[in-house]
Enzyme design. Structure first.
Site, PDB file in Angstrom:
ATOM      1  N   ASN A   1       0.764  -1.206  -0.127  1.00  0.00           N
ATOM      2  CA  ASN A   1      -0.101   0.011  -0.032  1.00  0.00           C
ATOM      3  C   ASN A   1       0.910   1.166   0.057  1.00  0.00           C
ATOM      4  O   ASN A   1       1.564   1.640   1.185  1.00  0.00           O
ATOM      5  CB  ASN A   1      -0.820  -0.079   1.412  1.00  0.00           C
ATOM      6  CG  ASN A   1      -1.623   1.168   1.265  1.00  0.00           C
ATOM      7  OD1 ASN A   1      -1.865   1.859   0.418  1.00  0.00           O
ATOM      8  ND2 ASN A   1      -2.395   1.281   2.617  1.00  0.00           N
ATOM      9  N   PHE A   2       1.040   1.884  -1.015  1.00  0.00           N
ATOM     10  CA  PHE A   2       1.919   3.274  -1.335  1.00  0.00           C
ATOM     11  C   PHE A   2       1.292   4.448  -0.503  1.00  0.00           C
ATOM     12  O   PHE A   2       2.224   5.210  -0.187  1.00  0.00           O
ATOM     13  CB  PHE A   2       1.766   3.621  -2.442  1.00  0.00           C
ATOM     14  CG  PHE A   2       2.799   2.941  -3.673  1.00  0.00           C
ATOM     15  CD1 PHE A   2       3.510   1.670  -3.227  1.00  0.00           C
ATOM     16  CD2 PHE A   2       3.120   3.111  -4.712  1.00  0.00           C
ATOM     17  CE1 PHE A   2       4.144   0.950  -3.835  1.00  0.00           C
ATOM     18  CE2 PHE A   2       4.041   2.816  -5.836  1.00  0.00           C
ATOM     19  CZ  PHE A   2       4.445   1.437  -5.260  1.00  0.00           C
ATOM     20  N   LYS A   3       0.088   4.416  -0.100  1.00  0.00           N
ATOM     21  CA  LYS A   3      -0.430   5.417   0.685  1.00  0.00           C
ATOM     22  C   LYS A   3      -0.388   6.691  -0.267  1.00  0.00           C
ATOM     23  O   LYS A   3      -0.700   6.758  -1.318  1.00  0.00           O
ATOM     24  CB  LYS A   3      -0.024   5.485   2.101  1.00  0.00           C
ATOM     25  CG  LYS A   3      -0.082   4.214   2.915  1.00  0.00           C
ATOM     26  CD  LYS A   3       0.085   4.097   4.317  1.00  0.00           C
ATOM     27  CE  LYS A   3      -0.246   2.729   4.928  1.00  0.00           C
ATOM     28  NZ  LYS A   3      -0.037   2.806   6.150  1.00  0.00           N
TER      29      LYS A   3
ATOM     30  N   HIS B   1      -9.447   0.899   5.389  1.00  0.00           N
ATOM     31  CA  HIS B   1      -8.202   1.037   5.833  1.00  0.00           C
ATOM     32  C   HIS B   1      -8.309   2.019   6.948  1.00  0.00           C
ATOM     33  O   HIS B   1      -9.141   2.969   6.944  1.00  0.00           O
ATOM     34  CB  HIS B   1      -7.013   1.414   4.628  1.00  0.00           C
ATOM     35  CG  HIS B   1      -5.793   1.637   5.111  1.00  0.00           C
ATOM     36  ND1 HIS B   1      -5.218   2.446   6.145  1.00  0.00           N
ATOM     37  CD2 HIS B   1      -4.692   0.593   5.018  1.00  0.00           C
ATOM     38  CE1 HIS B   1      -4.184   2.260   6.407  1.00  0.00           C
ATOM     39  NE2 HIS B   1      -3.700   1.040   5.821  1.00  0.00           N
TER      40      HIS B   1
ATOM     41  N   GLU C   1      -6.503   4.244   8.128  1.00  0.00           N
ATOM     42  CA  GLU C   1      -6.347   5.690   7.869  1.00  0.00           C
ATOM     43  C   GLU C   1      -7.647   6.371   7.394  1.00  0.00           C
ATOM     44  O   GLU C   1      -7.752   7.639   7.734  1.00  0.00           O
ATOM     45  CB  GLU C   1      -5.021   5.787   7.070  1.00  0.00           C
ATOM     46  CG  GLU C   1      -3.872   5.713   7.814  1.00  0.00           C
ATOM     47  CD  GLU C   1      -2.713   4.970   6.837  1.00  0.00           C
ATOM     48  OE1 GLU C   1      -2.554   5.190   5.828  1.00  0.00           O
ATOM     49  OE2 GLU C   1      -1.576   4.648   7.493  1.00  0.00           O
TER      50      GLU C   1
ATOM     51  N   GLU D   1      -5.392  -5.477  10.594  1.00  0.00           N
ATOM     52  CA  GLU D   1      -4.297  -4.533  10.859  1.00  0.00           C
ATOM     53  C   GLU D   1      -4.693  -3.717  12.125  1.00  0.00           C
ATOM     54  O   GLU D   1      -5.451  -2.651  12.186  1.00  0.00           O
ATOM     55  CB  GLU D   1      -4.401  -3.516   9.629  1.00  0.00           C
ATOM     56  CG  GLU D   1      -4.119  -4.060   8.222  1.00  0.00           C
ATOM     57  CD  GLU D   1      -3.876  -3.109   7.357  1.00  0.00           C
ATOM     58  OE1 GLU D   1      -2.455  -3.310   6.959  1.00  0.00           O
ATOM     59  OE2 GLU D   1      -4.367  -2.280   7.006  1.00  0.00           O
TER      60      GLU D   1
ATOM     61  N   GLY E   1       2.403   1.651  10.905  1.00  0.00           N
ATOM     62  CA  GLY E   1       3.185   2.899  10.589  1.00  0.00           C
ATOM     63  C   GLY E   1       3.780   3.374  11.988  1.00  0.00           C
ATOM     64  O   GLY E   1       4.593   4.330  12.121  1.00  0.00           O
TER      65      GLY E   1
ATOM     66  N   SER F   1       3.222  -2.671  10.433  1.00  0.00           N
ATOM     67  CA  SER F   1       4.679  -2.741  10.750  1.00  0.00           C
ATOM     68  C   SER F   1       5.450  -3.966  10.127  1.00  0.00           C
ATOM     69  O   SER F   1       6.101  -4.588  10.810  1.00  0.00           O
ATOM     70  CB  SER F   1       4.897  -2.339  12.040  1.00  0.00           C
ATOM     71  OG  SER F   1       4.697  -0.998  12.299  1.00  0.00           O
TER      72      SER F   1
HETATM   73  P1  PGA Z   1       2.542  -0.090   7.672  1.00  0.00           P
HETATM   74  O1  PGA Z   1       1.166   0.096   6.990  1.00  0.00           O
HETATM   75  O2  PGA Z   1       3.311  -1.445   7.026  1.00  0.00           O
HETATM   76  O3  PGA Z   1       3.409   1.325   7.426  1.00  0.00           O
HETATM   77  O4  PGA Z   1       2.574  -0.213   9.107  1.00  0.00           O
HETATM   78  C1  PGA Z   1       0.418  -0.939   7.009  1.00  0.00           C
HETATM   79  C2  PGA Z   1      -0.963  -0.422   6.289  1.00  0.00           C
HETATM   80  O5  PGA Z   1      -1.446   0.363   6.447  1.00  0.00           O
HETATM   81  O6  PGA Z   1      -1.463  -1.506   5.406  1.00  0.00           O
END
Ligand code: PGA
Length: 237
Positions: free
Chosen positions: A6-8, A90, A92, A159, A165, A195
Site C-alpha cells: 500500500n503506497f498510501k 483502511h 487511515e 491490521e 506505521g 509494521s
Molecule cells: P505499515 O502500514 O506497514 O506502514 O504499518 C500497513 C498498512 O497501512 O496497511
C-alpha cells in the site's frame, strides 16, 4: 498467499512505474507462486502490463460509476486503467479521513456489484487490545457487520490500528489468536498488516491462518518489497 504493498500518499507517477516494472521483471524471472498486489496513488494509476499473479489496484474510490463528487474518483475512471482490486476500510480512511461503517458498506457493496477483488481492512485501537481478546473480537465483528463474508473475491486484512506505521508489530501470539478467531466465520484469505518488514515477514507469514500481508512503509522501496516476496517464496503457496 497475497503480498500487498500500500503506497498510501507516496511515489510519483514515474517512481510508481519504475516500481511496478521492477517487481514485474522479478516475478517474470522467478515464476512466483504468490499473488502480488500494489496499490499506488490515483495520480500514478495507469495501464500496467504485468504477469497474471500481479495486480495494480486502487487504494480508494467513491461508490458511483461517475457523477458530481468533487475530488473523488468513480468506477469508470478506475475501469479505464483495468483496476480489478481495491482497498476498503483502511484504518487511515476510518480514523483520519473519518469514513464510517455506512460509507464503507456502500463501498463494499458497490465493489462487489462490480465483481472487484476487495481487501477489506479491520483492526482495533490500542485501548481495545489492552481490554483483551473478547473486546478485540467484538470490535472486529462490528467492523465486519453487513459485509458479505461469502463474497468469493473478498480478502480480509487484520491490521491493528496501533501497529500501522508505528514500527510496533502485534505479537505472533496475538496475530495467531486473532486470525484463528476470525477463521471461525471468515473463509476468505486473512492478511495481517501493521509494521510488517523484511525482518519479520517470514515469522508473520508462518503464523497459522495468515494468508498474506498488507505492507505500507517497508514496501515503499522496491528492493525491500522484492526481498519480502523472496522470503515469502520460501514458505507455503
Ligand atoms: P505499515 O502500514 O506497514 O506502514 O504499518 C500497513 C498498512 O497501512 O496497511
Amino acid at each position: 498467499m497475497i503480498i500487498a504493498s500500500n503506497f498510501k500518499t507516496n511515489h510519483t507517477r514515474k517512481a510508481t512505474r519504475e516500481f511496478v516494472e521492477f517487481i514485474n521483471n522479478f516475478l517474470k524471472d522467478t515464476n512466483d507462486k504468490h499473488q502480488i498486489r500494489v496499490y499506488p496513488s490515483f495520480t500514478a494509476l495507469d495501464v500496467f502490463d504485468t504477469v497474471t499473479a500481479m495486480k495494480v489496484g486502487a487504494q480508494n474510490f467513491y461508490p458511483v460509476d461517475k457523477g458530481s463528487f468533487t475530488g473523488e474518483v468513480g468506477y469508470e475512471q478506475l475501469e479505464e486503467f483495468g483496476v480489478d482490486s481495491v482497498l476498503v476500510g483502511h484504518s487511515e480512511r476510518r480514523h483520519i479521513l473519518g469514513e464510517r461503517q455506512e460509507i464503507l458498506l456502500k463501498k463494499f457493496h458497490f465493489a462487489k456489484e462490480k465483481n472487484l477483488e476487495i481487501i477489506y481492512c479491520i483492526g482495533e485501537p490500542q485501548e481495545v487490545r489492552e481490554a483483551g481478546i473478547e473486546a478485540v473480537m467484538n470490535y472486529l465483528w462490528e467492523q465486519l457487520e453487513g459485509i458479505d463474508l461469502a463474497y468469493e473475491r473478498l480478502v480480509v486484512a487484520y491490521e491493528p490500528v496501533w501497529a500501522i506505521g508505528t514500527g510496533l508489530t502485534a505479537s505472533l501470539e496475538d496475530i495467531q489468536e486473532t486470525h484463528a478467531r476470525l477463521r471461525e466465520r471468515v473463509e476468505a484469505p486473512i492478511l495481517y498488516g501493521g509494521s510488517v518488514k523484511v525482518e519479520n515477514i517470514y515469522e508473520v507469514l508462518s503464523v497459522k491462518n495468515c494468508d498474506g500481508v498488507l505492507v505500507g512503509t517497508a514496501s515503499w522501496e522496491k528492493e525491500s518489497f522484492c526481498k519480502m516476496i523472496e522470503l515469502a517464496q520460501t514458505l507455503k503457496a
